[in-house]
Design a protein around this motif. Structure first.
Motif, short mmCIF file in Angstrom:
data_model
loop_
_atom_site.label_atom_id
_atom_site.label_comp_id
_atom_site.label_asym_id
_atom_site.label_seq_id
_atom_site.Cartn_x
_atom_site.Cartn_y
_atom_site.Cartn_z
N GLY A 1 0.81 -1.21 0.00
CA GLY A 1 0.00 0.00 0.00
C GLY A 1 0.84 1.26 0.00
O GLY A 1 1.98 1.28 -0.48
N VAL A 2 0.30 2.33 0.58
CA VAL A 2 0.96 3.64 0.59
C VAL A 2 1.67 3.84 1.92
O VAL A 2 1.07 3.73 2.99
CB VAL A 2 -0.07 4.78 0.39
N ASN A 3 2.95 4.13 1.82
CA ASN A 3 3.76 4.43 3.00
C ASN A 3 4.46 5.76 2.80
O ASN A 3 5.02 6.01 1.73
CB ASN A 3 4.82 3.36 3.23
N GLY A 4 4.42 6.60 3.81
CA GLY A 4 5.25 7.79 3.79
C GLY A 4 6.66 7.37 4.12
O GLY A 4 6.87 6.49 4.96
N GLU A 5 7.63 7.99 3.46
CA GLU A 5 9.03 7.66 3.73
C GLU A 5 9.85 8.91 3.95
O GLU A 5 9.68 9.92 3.26
CB GLU A 5 9.64 6.84 2.58
N ILE A 6 10.75 8.81 4.90
CA ILE A 6 11.72 9.84 5.16
C ILE A 6 13.03 9.37 4.56
O ILE A 6 13.52 8.29 4.90
CB ILE A 6 11.86 10.08 6.68
N VAL A 7 13.59 10.17 3.65
CA VAL A 7 14.84 9.80 2.98
C VAL A 7 15.75 11.01 2.91
O VAL A 7 15.33 12.15 3.09
CB VAL A 7 14.57 9.25 1.56
N SER A 8 17.01 10.74 2.64
CA SER A 8 18.02 11.79 2.40
C SER A 8 18.14 12.79 3.54
O SER A 8 18.38 13.97 3.32
CB SER A 8 17.72 12.53 1.08
N LEU A 9 18.00 12.32 4.77
CA LEU A 9 18.24 13.19 5.92
C LEU A 9 19.73 13.38 6.10
O LEU A 9 20.49 12.41 6.19
CB LEU A 9 17.65 12.58 7.20
N VAL A 10 20.14 14.62 6.15
CA VAL A 10 21.54 14.93 6.44
C VAL A 10 21.60 16.24 7.21
O VAL A 10 20.87 17.19 6.92
CB VAL A 10 22.41 14.99 5.16
N VAL A 11 22.46 16.26 8.23
CA VAL A 11 22.72 17.46 9.02
C VAL A 11 24.19 17.77 8.88
O VAL A 11 25.05 16.88 8.99
CB VAL A 11 22.34 17.24 10.51
N ASP A 12 24.49 19.03 8.64
CA ASP A 12 25.88 19.46 8.52
C ASP A 12 26.67 19.01 9.75
O ASP A 12 26.17 19.09 10.88
CB ASP A 12 25.93 20.99 8.38
N SER A 13 27.89 18.57 9.52
CA SER A 13 28.72 18.04 10.62
C SER A 13 28.90 19.07 11.74
O SER A 13 29.04 18.69 12.90
CB SER A 13 30.07 17.59 10.09
N SER A 14 28.85 20.36 11.43
CA SER A 14 29.02 21.39 12.45
C SER A 14 27.77 21.59 13.31
O SER A 14 27.83 22.28 14.33
CB SER A 14 29.38 22.73 11.79
N ALA A 15 26.64 20.99 12.91
CA ALA A 15 25.39 21.22 13.63
C ALA A 15 24.79 19.94 14.21
O ALA A 15 23.68 19.96 14.74
CB ALA A 15 24.38 21.87 12.69
N ARG A 16 25.51 18.85 14.14
CA ARG A 16 24.98 17.58 14.66
C ARG A 16 24.90 17.63 16.18
O ARG A 16 25.73 18.23 16.84
CB ARG A 16 25.82 16.41 14.19
#
Length: 141
Positions: A70-85
């Motif tokens: 069926g239909v699933n929402g997906e979270i992809v391509s999450l990235v946080v700058d190394s200086s802000a992790r």
């Protein structure tokens, strides 16, 4: 760090190219712009974490539609700058993507490369649970 989570706009493109490098993907502004267009054309959205005009993170919210699942929402391509992790940027981005996806589906998923154990721990801390392992096969045509 104070940051605003908002939808991507074209002035963010250069910062997103840099963030994709940190995620392990090489893009030109043109190639990434084409991907952004394709995401939005297929009903998805891109959100960014902005602080004083600089983007420190991004996330993509898409829909995966399968005959069986069926239909699933997906979270992809999450990235946080190394200086802000470690400053809440990733949590803020996930919360925004989840809020947007929940308007259209009640099932949310996230995929993380098997070598990204920090990402696995991060998603588990946000209430996601491991559900299956797959292999991905690619064919260039």
């Amino acid at each position: 760090m104070n940051f605003e989570i908002r939808k991507y706009n074209d002035s963010d493109l250069g910062d997103l190219v840099d963030l994709m490098v940190q995620l392990g993907y090489q893009h030109t502004e043109r190639s990434l712009s084409e991907n952004i267009y394709a995401v939005r054309e297929s009903g998805g959205e891109i959100f960014v974490a902005d602080s004083m005009g600089k983007v420190y993170g991004c996330i993509c919210a898409i829909f995966d539609i399968r005959l069986a699942a069926g239909v699933n929402g997906e979270i992809v391509s999450l990235v946080v700058d190394s200086s802000a992790r470690g400053m809440g940027v990733g949590k803020g981005l996930v919360a925004e993507a989840e809020s947007w996806l929940k308007q259209k589906t009640n099932s949310l998923r996230v995929r993380a490369n098997s070598v990204r154990s920090e990402a696995h721990d991060f998603y588990k801390s946000l209430g996601y649970s491991f559900s299956k392992t797959q292999s991905v096969f690619t064919k260039n045509v």
